[in-house]
Design a protein around this motif. Structure first.
Motif, PDB file in Angstrom:
ATOM      1  N   LEU A  87     -26.388  37.690 -23.681  1.00 14.66           N
ATOM      2  CA  LEU A  87     -25.030  37.277 -24.021  1.00 14.66           C
ATOM      3  C   LEU A  87     -25.078  35.891 -24.660  1.00 14.66           C
ATOM      4  O   LEU A  87     -25.474  34.915 -24.016  1.00 14.66           O
ATOM      5  CB  LEU A  87     -24.157  37.224 -22.764  1.00 14.66           C
ATOM      6  N   TYR A 115     -25.988  27.518 -20.464  1.00 13.97           N
ATOM      7  CA  TYR A 115     -26.383  26.243 -21.081  1.00 13.97           C
ATOM      8  C   TYR A 115     -25.971  26.228 -22.539  1.00 13.97           C
ATOM      9  O   TYR A 115     -25.445  27.210 -23.053  1.00 13.97           O
ATOM     10  CB  TYR A 115     -27.895  26.051 -20.943  1.00 13.97           C
ATOM     11  N   GLU A 116     -26.249  25.116 -23.206  1.00 18.55           N
ATOM     12  CA  GLU A 116     -25.981  25.018 -24.641  1.00 18.55           C
ATOM     13  C   GLU A 116     -26.703  26.110 -25.401  1.00 18.55           C
ATOM     14  O   GLU A 116     -26.261  26.532 -26.467  1.00 18.55           O
ATOM     15  CB  GLU A 116     -26.421  23.656 -25.171  1.00 18.55           C
ATOM     16  N   SER A 132     -21.936  38.949 -28.410  1.00 24.44           N
ATOM     17  CA  SER A 132     -20.827  38.022 -28.151  1.00 24.44           C
ATOM     18  C   SER A 132     -19.588  38.867 -27.866  1.00 24.44           C
ATOM     19  O   SER A 132     -19.411  39.925 -28.461  1.00 24.44           O
ATOM     20  CB  SER A 132     -20.574  37.154 -29.387  1.00 24.44           C
ATOM     21  N   ILE A 133     -18.725  38.400 -26.974  1.00 23.21           N
ATOM     22  CA  ILE A 133     -17.507  39.190 -26.712  1.00 23.21           C
ATOM     23  C   ILE A 133     -16.334  38.730 -27.562  1.00 23.21           C
ATOM     24  O   ILE A 133     -15.260  39.327 -27.504  1.00 23.21           O
ATOM     25  CB  ILE A 133     -17.124  39.227 -25.217  1.00 23.21           C
ATOM     26  N   GLY A 134     -16.493  37.681 -28.362  1.00 24.19           N
ATOM     27  CA  GLY A 134     -15.395  37.295 -29.231  1.00 24.19           C
ATOM     28  C   GLY A 134     -15.476  35.828 -29.618  1.00 24.19           C
ATOM     29  O   GLY A 134     -16.303  35.086 -29.103  1.00 24.19           O
ATOM     30  N   TYR A 136     -14.320  32.747 -29.126  1.00 23.65           N
ATOM     31  CA  TYR A 136     -13.755  31.694 -28.289  1.00 23.65           C
ATOM     32  C   TYR A 136     -14.909  31.188 -27.449  1.00 23.65           C
ATOM     33  O   TYR A 136     -15.915  31.874 -27.291  1.00 23.65           O
ATOM     34  CB  TYR A 136     -12.621  32.222 -27.390  1.00 23.65           C
ATOM     35  N   LEU A 138     -16.701  30.136 -24.125  1.00 23.04           N
ATOM     36  CA  LEU A 138     -16.767  30.260 -22.673  1.00 23.04           C
ATOM     37  C   LEU A 138     -17.725  29.202 -22.134  1.00 23.04           C
ATOM     38  O   LEU A 138     -18.464  28.580 -22.884  1.00 23.04           O
ATOM     39  CB  LEU A 138     -17.280  31.653 -22.289  1.00 23.04           C
ATOM     40  N   GLY A 140     -20.134  29.919 -20.081  1.00 23.31           N
ATOM     41  CA  GLY A 140     -21.430  30.549 -19.849  1.00 23.31           C
ATOM     42  C   GLY A 140     -21.331  32.027 -20.142  1.00 23.31           C
ATOM     43  O   GLY A 140     -20.257  32.527 -20.509  1.00 23.31           O
ATOM     44  N   GLY A 141     -22.427  32.746 -19.980  1.00 19.39           N
ATOM     45  CA  GLY A 141     -22.451  34.162 -20.305  1.00 19.39           C
ATOM     46  C   GLY A 141     -21.981  35.079 -19.186  1.00 19.39           C
ATOM     47  O   GLY A 141     -21.903  36.294 -19.391  1.00 19.39           O
TER      48      GLY A 141
HETATM   49  C1  9D3 Z   1     -22.167  23.777 -29.734  1.00 18.04           C
HETATM   50  C2  9D3 Z   1     -22.002  25.171 -30.065  1.00 18.04           C
HETATM   51  N1  9D3 Z   1     -21.571  26.054 -28.960  1.00 18.04           N
HETATM   52  C3  9D3 Z   1     -21.735  27.445 -29.483  1.00 18.04           C
HETATM   53  C4  9D3 Z   1     -20.450  27.972 -29.993  1.00 18.04           C
HETATM   54  C5  9D3 Z   1     -22.386  25.860 -27.771  1.00 18.04           C
HETATM   55  C6  9D3 Z   1     -22.145  26.854 -26.698  1.00 18.04           C
HETATM   56  C7  9D3 Z   1     -20.865  27.126 -26.254  1.00 18.04           C
HETATM   57  C8  9D3 Z   1     -20.667  28.017 -25.200  1.00 18.04           C
HETATM   58  C9  9D3 Z   1     -23.212  27.487 -26.120  1.00 18.04           C
HETATM   59  C10 9D3 Z   1     -23.009  28.362 -25.073  1.00 18.04           C
HETATM   60  C11 9D3 Z   1     -21.743  28.622 -24.629  1.00 18.04           C
HETATM   61  C12 9D3 Z   1     -21.541  29.549 -23.492  1.00 18.04           C
HETATM   62  N2  9D3 Z   1     -21.060  30.872 -23.969  1.00 18.04           N
HETATM   63  C13 9D3 Z   1     -21.743  31.976 -23.749  1.00 18.04           C
HETATM   64  O1  9D3 Z   1     -22.778  31.921 -23.105  1.00 18.04           O
HETATM   65  C14 9D3 Z   1     -21.261  33.231 -24.297  1.00 18.04           C
HETATM   66  C15 9D3 Z   1     -20.090  33.537 -25.058  1.00 18.04           C
HETATM   67  C16 9D3 Z   1     -19.001  32.736 -25.524  1.00 18.04           C
HETATM   68  O2  9D3 Z   1     -18.896  31.528 -25.316  1.00 18.04           O
HETATM   69  N3  9D3 Z   1     -18.016  33.360 -26.251  1.00 18.04           N
HETATM   70  C17 9D3 Z   1     -18.041  34.687 -26.527  1.00 18.04           C
HETATM   71  N4  9D3 Z   1     -19.046  35.473 -26.126  1.00 18.04           N
HETATM   72  C18 9D3 Z   1     -20.047  34.886 -25.386  1.00 18.04           C
HETATM   73  S1  9D3 Z   1     -21.370  35.692 -24.812  1.00 18.04           S
HETATM   74  C19 9D3 Z   1     -22.022  34.358 -24.112  1.00 18.04           C
END
Ligand code: 9D3
Length: 233
Positions: A87, A115-116, A132-134, A136, A138, A140-141
């Motif tokens: 994810l 994590y990042e 990815s689920i969309g 926006y 989140l 974390g996964g």
């Molecule tokens: C600085 C750039 N960010 C990426 C857009 C960093 C970042 C943000 C959020 C890295 C990891 C996350 C945590 N998100 C997930 O692990 C994640 C996720 C999500 O944020 N939105 C939609 N689907 C998913 S699947 C896993």
């Protein structure tokens, strides 16, 4: 089906998997879901699973070692090969069509990070399908992992018990739900549409179909070209 979930927060995910439709599907033997804590595979007194990025920058990066060990240990616990899912915000968009595809596998391994990002060698070495689920952000996964598991499990034969077949549901015929009413017939001056009280089932079916189309055209015209619905075709 068997689903293994690798996460740093099994205590967040397990209650979801034991409740509601997913929980009942497990009780019924339709699916077996096991959560494994990636930290159980970390080394040393500090049980480190993340580290600072080479080259600098914000945030922490999930390390290869604990995750590779966790994947290998969990996969060895069952002879069926697992479809690996990671994810990440960079993944392919999760759709009902992808849910159908995953529901056709006998085993899934779902990896949730917090994590990042992941050390790139996790992608290179484990070759997971990234989802990815969309669009926006989140934290974390984990929530995304619960979304994927929920959407997949309810498609498995027997998961919905006596309820309607998932094929009858919205998104499977590519349309939004028609308006629904229950008792009382009048609530704060709002009446139930006469046709629903008529007992004329052909007319009711016609009204519902027309309302579903009208609502979809108004709210989600993108669904009228249905590449995101139902089994892949
Ligand atoms: C600085 C750039 N960010 C990426 C857009 C960093 C970042 C943000 C959020 C890295 C990891 C996350 C945590 N998100 C997930 O692990 C994640 C996720 C999500 O944020 N939105 C939609 N689907 C998913 S699947 C896993």
């Amino acid at each position: 089906m068997r689903i293994d979930v690798l996460t740093l927060f099994p205590e967040v995910m397990t209650p979801f998997f034991t409740s509601s439709i997913v929980g009942r599907a497990q009780t019924a033997g339709v699916v077996e879901i096991r959560c494994t804590n990636i930290r159980d595979f970390a080394k040393g007194v500090h049980q480190k699973v993340d580290d600072r990025p080479f080259g600098g920058g914000p945030g922490m990066v999930m390390m290869c070692g604990p995750l590779f060990d966790a994947v290998e240990a969990v996969e060895a616990s069952d002879s069926r090969p697992a479809t690996r899912i990671l994810l990440t915000p960079q993944g392919e968009r999760f759709t009902q069509s992808l849910a159908h595809e995953l529901a056709g596998q006998s085993r899934l391994l779902v990896i949730c990070g917090h994590y990042e990002g992941f050390d790139e060698r996790i992608r290179l070495g484990l070759k997971p399908r990234e989802i990815s689920i969309g669009d926006y952000v989140l934290s974390g996964g984990e929530v995304a992992g619960m979304v994927v598991v929920d959407a997949v499990v309810r498609l498995l034969p027997g998961a919905l018990g006596d309820e309607a077949s998932p094929l009858e549901e919205s998104f499977s015929d590519g349309l939004l739900e028609y308006p629904q009413y229950t008792r009382p017939r009048e609530f704060r001056g709002l009446q139930v549409p006469e046709v629903l009280l008529s007992g004329n089932h052909a007319q009711i079916e016609q009204w519902r179909q027309a309302e579903a189309i009208r609502r979809t055209q108004e709210r989600r015209p993108d669904l009228m070209k249905p590449e995101d619905s139902g089994p892949a075709r």
